[in-house]
Design a protein around this motif. Structure first.
Motif, mmCIF file in Angstrom:
data_model
loop_
_atom_site.group_PDB
_atom_site.id
_atom_site.type_symbol
_atom_site.label_atom_id
_atom_site.label_comp_id
_atom_site.label_asym_id
_atom_site.label_seq_id
_atom_site.Cartn_x
_atom_site.Cartn_y
_atom_site.Cartn_z
ATOM 1 N N ALA A 283 46.278 9.182 1.787
ATOM 2 C CA ALA A 283 46.946 8.206 2.270
ATOM 3 C C ALA A 283 45.655 7.060 2.600
ATOM 4 C CB ALA A 283 47.526 8.320 3.671
ATOM 5 N N MET A 284 44.482 7.492 2.622
ATOM 6 C CA MET A 284 43.297 6.468 2.929
ATOM 7 C C MET A 284 42.641 6.169 1.432
ATOM 8 S SD MET A 284 40.821 8.099 5.629
ATOM 9 C CE MET A 284 39.583 6.975 5.309
ATOM 10 N N GLY A 285 43.165 6.772 0.292
ATOM 11 C CA GLY A 285 42.829 6.597 -0.864
ATOM 12 C C GLY A 285 41.747 7.483 -1.360
ATOM 13 N N GLY A 286 41.562 8.415 -0.660
ATOM 14 C CA GLY A 286 40.524 9.532 -0.930
ATOM 15 C C GLY A 286 38.836 9.155 -0.087
ATOM 16 N N VAL A 287 38.063 9.950 -0.009
ATOM 17 C CA VAL A 287 36.901 9.939 0.783
ATOM 18 C C VAL A 287 35.824 10.279 -0.086
ATOM 19 C CG1 VAL A 287 36.857 12.190 1.676
ATOM 20 C CG2 VAL A 287 35.919 10.565 2.695
ATOM 21 N N ARG B 191 40.953 -1.039 3.510
ATOM 22 C CA ARG B 191 41.333 0.235 3.079
ATOM 23 C C ARG B 191 42.513 0.638 3.763
ATOM 24 N NH1 ARG B 191 37.526 3.075 -0.076
ATOM 25 N NH2 ARG B 191 35.344 2.547 0.117
ATOM 26 N N ILE B 192 42.567 0.297 4.888
ATOM 27 C CA ILE B 192 43.768 1.061 5.913
ATOM 28 C C ILE B 192 45.230 0.305 5.687
ATOM 29 C CG2 ILE B 192 44.439 1.529 8.285
ATOM 30 C CD1 ILE B 192 42.173 3.397 7.008
ATOM 31 N N GLN C 243 51.827 4.882 4.488
ATOM 32 C CA GLN C 243 51.281 6.225 3.939
ATOM 33 C C GLN C 243 50.748 6.795 5.108
ATOM 34 O OE1 GLN C 243 51.103 3.436 2.110
ATOM 35 N NE2 GLN C 243 50.761 4.142 -0.057
ATOM 36 N N LEU C 244 49.696 6.096 5.747
ATOM 37 C CA LEU C 244 48.887 6.653 6.798
ATOM 38 C C LEU C 244 49.660 6.945 7.948
ATOM 39 C CD1 LEU C 244 45.695 4.409 6.546
ATOM 40 C CD2 LEU C 244 45.750 7.094 6.524
ATOM 41 N N ALA C 245 50.610 6.192 8.366
ATOM 42 C CA ALA C 245 51.579 6.333 9.708
ATOM 43 C C ALA C 245 52.295 7.632 9.366
ATOM 44 C CB ALA C 245 52.484 5.255 9.809
ATOM 45 N N ALA C 246 52.857 7.802 8.341
ATOM 46 C CA ALA C 246 53.650 8.985 7.910
ATOM 47 C C ALA C 246 52.692 10.451 7.721
ATOM 48 C CB ALA C 246 54.346 8.948 6.682
ATOM 49 N N ALA C 247 51.561 10.048 7.100
ATOM 50 C CA ALA C 247 50.754 11.304 7.406
ATOM 51 C C ALA C 247 50.261 11.728 8.679
ATOM 52 C CB ALA C 247 49.344 10.987 6.410
ATOM 53 N N ALA C 248 49.912 10.836 9.482
ATOM 54 C CA ALA C 248 49.399 11.094 10.774
ATOM 55 C C ALA C 248 50.432 11.771 11.609
ATOM 56 C CB ALA C 248 48.831 9.844 11.400
#
Length: 477
Positions: free
Chosen positions: A290-294, A358-359, A365-370
């Motif tokens: 969701a972050m687009g990778g690291v 980025r966020i 997507q981040l909210a759903a993943a978290a």
């Protein structure tokens, strides 16, 4: 009717579009001055409120951003504004549409107005949906936390020189029963400077001291698991509490693990744990995606998988969620302690790359993943203060790490007196500063005193082995 006939289709659509940009234009043009003036005033007031929001007091804005009630209001307001704005556009078209149009022209005008209604309402619908998802994630992650601890405190860190947050990585794999916390790190943050020390305990640490009460009565010499034939490692404490409610009486399911693991870590390190955060490692991959990778630098090839079927080659790479998970978990060709070091580098990379640009585009997507990945006892009312402290850590804080690994300790026969002394020195720099610690710190150390006295005669590790090391020095970049 005569007024309506004098307007051609193009002029009517132009007036309708103008009313979509500034409420009341079509009403004023058709002689409805009172209604037009009211709409214009409402639009001006609304625009003023929107423009002034970024310039509002930052603490209050942060508080509202983490308020479930305010987010519910934002959701309802977004839906209402979408309906009102579309209604203004539709009504404006009704007032200025030409009379006597042929069917194709009427259809073309109606389609144009419908598209215009969708265009003006879409931003508000998107905002309402985002607020709804965000509120759901907030309640899912923080909903069970104790709100009372933070109420009425302008500065929740006043009188608290160091904030200690226990970071847990729970591995509930398909071939495992329950949750094993294979990553255990106490992040101790200096609330004044943002300097942070990561105290890491290995998952295979044995005979962890238990807190007073039923757990200590069952394991007076430290945690040994379900029977004399099992070593009883630190990563088993969480699930043991969930399976044996009698060691944490009165605690509901789902909270028993933290209720036992937190005081066990306090007793092992001699430091208080103020809050904890548990990240499910399977969901961790979704969070990275969701972050687009690291992006990380891998100094040498890392093989992973049951049969070494995967390979992370040396070099600079942007890892997907699955790759990042293997980067932090793989023990092929290495050991638990090497894996612990990589996990700290991964944490550092994520913290550095969690930029707003980025966020925000990946917010949903981040909210759903978290929501499926993170659980904590941090109350929502403390999140603004946590965010400001995190910015301090990121902007000017120094992050160092002290992993309790060989040669500093032996996991199978640890010297908890030494662990507590080294942790104390890493955080407070000696007896002079240690005397100013909170009473909770002294209480945590005292609860583990029997184990400390039993290990008092053991030799100490070298000073270099116990020195916190900056992650900028140890993590390739």
């Amino acid at each position: 009717m005569a007024r309506r006939r004098r307007h051609g289709l193009g002029r009517a659509l132009a007036l309708t579009a103008a009313s979509a940009l500034v409420w009341g234009v079509a009403h004023l043009r058709t002689g409805r001055r009172l209604t037009g003036a009211a709409l214009l005033a409402s639009h001006t007031l609304l625009a003023g409120l929107v423009v002034s929001v970024p310039f509002g007091p930052r603490p209050e804005l942060l508080r509202l951003a983490f308020s479930p009630g305010w987010l519910a209001f934002t959701t309802a307001a977004g839906l209402l504004l979408a309906a009102v704005w579309a209604g203004v556009v539709a009504r404006s078209w009704f007032l200025v549409r030409p009379a006597g149009l042929h069917a194709p022209a009427r259809a073309a005008g109606a389609c144009a107005v419908v598209l215009l209604c969708l265009a003006v309402s879409a931003p508000f619908l998107v905002a309402a949906h985002a607020a709804f998802l965000y509120r759901g994630a907030l309640l899912s992650i923080f909903g069970s936390a104790d709100h009372a601890r933070a109420e009425g405190r302008a500065n929740p860190w006043a009188g608290l020189p160091r904030l200690n947050v226990l970071l847990l990585g729970g591995d509930a794999g398909r071939n495992r029963f329950g949750v094993r916390t294979d990553s255990i790190t106490l992040a101790s943050i200096d609330t004044r400077t943002g300097d942070t020390v990561l105290l890491s305990l290995p998952r295979n640490l044995e005979r962890v001291p238990m807190p007073p009460g039923p757990a200590l009565e069952r394991f007076p010499d430290g945690f040994t698991g379900d029977g004399p034939m099992t070593p009883g490692m630190l990563n088993e404490v969480y699930q043991y509490a969930e399976d044996h409610p009698e060691v944490v009486p009165g605690v509901p399911p789902g909270r028993r693990g933290p209720a036992l693991l937190r005081p066990a870590v306090e007793a092992a390190l001699g430091q208080p744990v103020h809050y904890h955060v548990l990240v499910d490692m399977r969901g961790f991959a979704r969070l990275i995606d969701a972050m687009g990778g690291v992006e990380v630098v891998i100094p040498e090839d890392i093989a992973y998988g049951a049969r070494d079927e995967g390979l992370l080659p040396a070099g600079r790479h942007r890892l997907s969620g699955t790759q990042a998970l293997w980067y932090g978990r793989s023990r092929t060709g290495s050991d638990d302690y090497t894996r612990m070091a990589r996990q700290k580098c991964l944490m550092r990379a994520m913290a550095r790359q969690a930029e707003p640009y980025r966020i925000l585009p990946r917010f949903q997507q981040l909210a759903a993943a978290a929501r499926r990945t993170v659980s904590t006892d941090i109350p929502p009312s403390l999140l603004p203060a946590f965010l400001e402290l995190a910015e301090k850590v990121k902007s000017r804080g120094r992050i160092t790490s002290l992993p309790f690994v060989p040669p500093l300790i032996t996991s199978a026969d640890p010297d908890y007196g030494l662990i507590r002394a080294r942790a104390d020195h890493a955080l407070w720099g000696g007896e002079a500063k240690a005397s100013h610690k909170a009473a909770a710190t002294r209480k945590a150390a005292a609860s583990a005193a029997p184990t400390a006295s039993a290990n008092a005669a053991r030799p100490s590790a070298s000073p270099d082995a116990a020195r916190p090391v900056s992650l900028d020095e140890t993590c390739p970049s």
